[in-house]
Scaffold this motif. Structure first.
Motif, PDB file in Angstrom:
ATOM      1  N   HIS A  51       2.142   6.926  -6.603  1.00 37.98           N
ATOM      2  CA  HIS A  51       2.500   7.496  -5.386  1.00 37.98           C
ATOM      3  C   HIS A  51       1.166   8.929  -6.026  1.00 37.98           C
ATOM      4  CE1 HIS A  51       3.456   8.787  -1.033  1.00 37.98           C
ATOM      5  NE2 HIS A  51       2.333   8.239  -1.453  1.00 37.98           N
TER       6      HIS A  51
ATOM      7  N   VAL B  74       7.324   3.881  -9.086  1.00 38.21           N
ATOM      8  CA  VAL B  74       6.825   4.330  -7.982  1.00 38.21           C
ATOM      9  C   VAL B  74       5.862   5.467  -7.891  1.00 38.21           C
ATOM     10  CG1 VAL B  74       6.898   4.096  -5.321  1.00 38.21           C
ATOM     11  CG2 VAL B  74       8.060   1.972  -7.272  1.00 38.21           C
ATOM     12  N   ASP B  75       7.182   5.837  -7.836  1.00 38.81           N
ATOM     13  CA  ASP B  75       7.288   7.890  -7.603  1.00 38.81           C
ATOM     14  C   ASP B  75       6.316   8.702  -8.357  1.00 38.81           C
ATOM     15  OD1 ASP B  75       9.420   7.969  -5.489  1.00 38.81           O
ATOM     16  OD2 ASP B  75      10.485   8.526  -7.668  1.00 38.81           O
TER      17      ASP B  75
ATOM     18  N   ASP C 177       0.707  -1.739   0.003  1.00 37.66           N
ATOM     19  CA  ASP C 177      -0.679   0.046  -0.297  1.00 37.66           C
ATOM     20  C   ASP C 177       1.599   1.270   0.157  1.00 37.66           C
ATOM     21  OD1 ASP C 177      -2.729   0.632   1.389  1.00 37.66           O
ATOM     22  OD2 ASP C 177      -1.788   2.254   1.190  1.00 37.66           O
ATOM     23  N   LEU C 178       0.224   1.984  -1.287  1.00 34.41           N
ATOM     24  CA  LEU C 178       1.529   3.396  -1.285  1.00 34.41           C
ATOM     25  C   LEU C 178       1.220   4.299  -0.171  1.00 34.41           C
ATOM     26  CD1 LEU C 178       1.620   3.534  -4.885  1.00 34.41           C
ATOM     27  CD2 LEU C 178       3.214   2.783  -3.410  1.00 34.41           C
ATOM     28  N   GLN C 179       0.203   4.451   0.794  1.00 35.79           N
ATOM     29  CA  GLN C 179      -0.649   5.524   1.442  1.00 35.79           C
ATOM     30  C   GLN C 179       0.275   4.980   3.430  1.00 35.79           C
ATOM     31  OE1 GLN C 179      -1.922   8.391   1.101  1.00 35.79           O
ATOM     32  NE2 GLN C 179      -1.773   8.089  -0.711  1.00 35.79           N
TER      33      GLN C 179
ATOM     34  N   ASN D   3       2.385   2.467   3.683  1.00 39.20           N
ATOM     35  CA  ASN D   3       3.577   1.787   3.278  1.00 39.20           C
ATOM     36  C   ASN D   3       3.635   0.162   3.825  1.00 39.20           C
ATOM     37  OD1 ASN D   3       5.979   2.117   1.591  1.00 39.20           O
ATOM     38  ND2 ASN D   3       6.796   2.477   3.264  1.00 39.20           N
TER      39      ASN D   3
END
Ligand code: C2E
Ligand code: MG
Ligand code: MG
Length: 467
Positions: free
Chosen positions: A432, A428-429, A232-234, A236
């Motif tokens: 996100h 990824v950046d 999960d990107l929020q 982590n």
């Protein structure tokens, strides 16, 4: 009239009748004989040589090869999913397609080559005096392209593709029977890789037909699951594990699913294989729960053939009950490409499965046809963006715009959006920044055996993320 003249006329007329009759009889007999000869040599439907003529020609060609030190190629062609066309469109339409394909086959080869129908949707092609493997590849490619062109049948456009297995004499084998057997097994390899392609026979690779091998794989427990985490990107944190099927082949080592699932879908083995996958995933999910406390769900890929079985919900229930696992522990993925075959029965099955508590995801989103319709019609929780959407992001402006739009679409509809095949930091950046919920891919981890994953659950995430 003079008696002599009368006699003459009667005799003459009689004779001319007799002559005409004799000529007619002879012609009919000749035609019938020709018909018998034709029927004995040619396939009625396609007009191609039949099996017995093919073997005659093959044996002559082999003898000629030995004498002249030249090479021949034998191509074995089987149409992909032809049974489905026969079942859904009827045999009459199937026959019309076979006839067209026979015609196209003849147009794809030279006069000196032989095309034959071996039965059903199987064809063989004999190429003589071949100069190089490249020549054979060219012909094989041409045949595949000609076959794949749509065919008009009763006002409908139908399309079918073929799989070709190729063997070259004298390089690959010693006699006609072996030649055909090897071409046949190479053809199955072409099918196992998704069809619409050719494969050359490779000595030593084939130890039997893939059907038999797959049966054995099931019986001997050669199938296993690897797991790939989703981050999960929020927060982590790891929020899921996708189970990915592997075949631990005794000779070839670890074989990926794309090499055998298409064949299993064709020969029906996908049903027992799919059930085995569900059982293995459920057992593993249970083990993780017991050892690591609460664990994110395990995602399982389903083939459309599995959900077409009315008994699928019952199978799923049995699998969950066998290890006493709540349905929420499983997340089911369905490939978008397959969903165009959806029927009301399939939709009902999906609703039942969802009501049981499993979450549903559309896999490989962005590669199929009418994506928007599925988003409305299916009771889904989320989408997995196909890795092809990501390849050239963020560098390629159009691709980046498209990906942003797809993420926004998913989010607006209240869906959970997971990006697949994330391999680089800049991806990824980007994901996100543009609100994608979660990622999966080599950047985080490649799929690994279950034994190598639990550390992700025990708070040791930094270790996973930097590895
Ligand atoms: P999928 O469900 O879309 O799975 C993702 C595939 O991408 C996996 O390939 C995975 O190894 C690969 N992958 C993961 N991260 C990366 C990355 O960063 N870069 C690249 N290039 N690839 C990455 P795999 O394991 O070969 O599976 C291929 C497909 O086979 C799956 O695609 C799924 O459609 C199918 N499949 C796998 N297991 C099963 C199964 O148990 N049943 C069924 N019916 N299909 C399965
Ligand atoms: Mg998947
Ligand atoms: Mg996918």
């Amino acid at each position: 009239m003079h008696q002599g003249a009368q006699d003459y006329l009667i005799r003459h007329q009689l004779n001319s009748h007799a002559l005409a009759r004799a000529v007619r009889y002879s012609l009919e007999r000749h035609r019938a004989q020709a018909q018998v000869v034709y029927q004995a040599q040619y396939d009625q439907l396609t007009g191609l040589a039949n099996r017995s003529v093919f073997f005659d020609r093959l044996n002559f060609a082999l003898a000629r090869c030995n004498r002249t030190q030249t090479a021949i190629a034998l191509l074995f062609l089987d149409l992909d999913h032809f049974k489905k066309i026969n079942d859904t469109c009827g045999h009459e339409h199937g026959d019309m397609m076979l006839k067209t394909i026979g015609h196209r086959l003849r147009q794809s080869i030279r006069e000196i080559d032989t095309g034959a129908r071996m039965g059903g949707d199987e064809f063989a092609i004999l190429l003589e005096h071949i100069a190089s493997v490249d020549d054979v590849k060219t012909v094989a490619q041409r045949i595949l392209e000609h076959i794949a062109r749509p065919i008009a049948v009763n006002g409908r456009q139908l399309a079918v593709t073929g799989s070709l297995g190729i063997t070259i004499y004298p390089w690959d084998c010693a006699n006609a029977q072996e030649l055909l057997k090897h071409s046949d097994s190479a053809m199955y390899r072409a099918k196992a890789q998704g069809g619409n392609r050719y494969q050359f026979y490779i000595a030593g690779l084939q130890t039997g037909s893939i059907d038999v091998e797959l049966q054995r794989a099931l019986a001997n427990d050669e199938l296993c699951l690897y797991y790939q985490p989703q981050l999960d990107l929020q927060t982590n944190t790891i929020i899921g594990m996708e189970a990915l099927l592997r075949w631990q082949h005794p000779l070839q080592g670890l074989v990926g699913p794309m090499h055998f699932i298409p064949r299993a879908e064709e020969n029906g083995l996908i049903i027992p294989i799919g059930e085995r996958v569900l059982a293995m995933a459920a057992r593993q999910a249970k083990l993780w729960r017991q050892t690591d406390g609460t664990v994110p769900p395990v995602a399982v890929n389903l083939s459309v053939h599995q959900i077409q079985e009315p008994s699928f919900p019952a199978t799923l229930k049995r699998v969950l009950e066998a290890v006493n696992l709540p349905a929420q522990a499983l997340q089911l993925e369905l490939t978008e490409r397959h969903l165009f075959q959806e029927t009301n029965a399939v939709l009902d099955t999906l609703r039942t499965v969802k009501a049981m508590g499993c979450s549903l995801y559309i896999d490989d989103f962005g590669t199929g046809y009418s994506s928007l319709r599925y988003l409305r019609a299916f009771p889904i929780d989320g989408i997995k963006l196909d890795q092809s959407l990501l390849h050239r992001v963020p560098d390629h402006v159009n691709d980046a715009t498209m990906l942003r739009a797809v993420i926004a679409l998913g989010k607006t509809l209240g869906l959970h959006v997971i990006a697949e095949g994330v391999a680089r930091q800049d991806q990824v950046d980007f994901l996100h920044e543009h609100g994608c919920d979660a990622i999966q891919g080599f950047w985080l981890s490649s799929p690994v055996p279950a034994g190598e994953t639990p550390r992700w659950f025990s708070g040791d995430r930094d270790c996973a993320l930097c590895g």
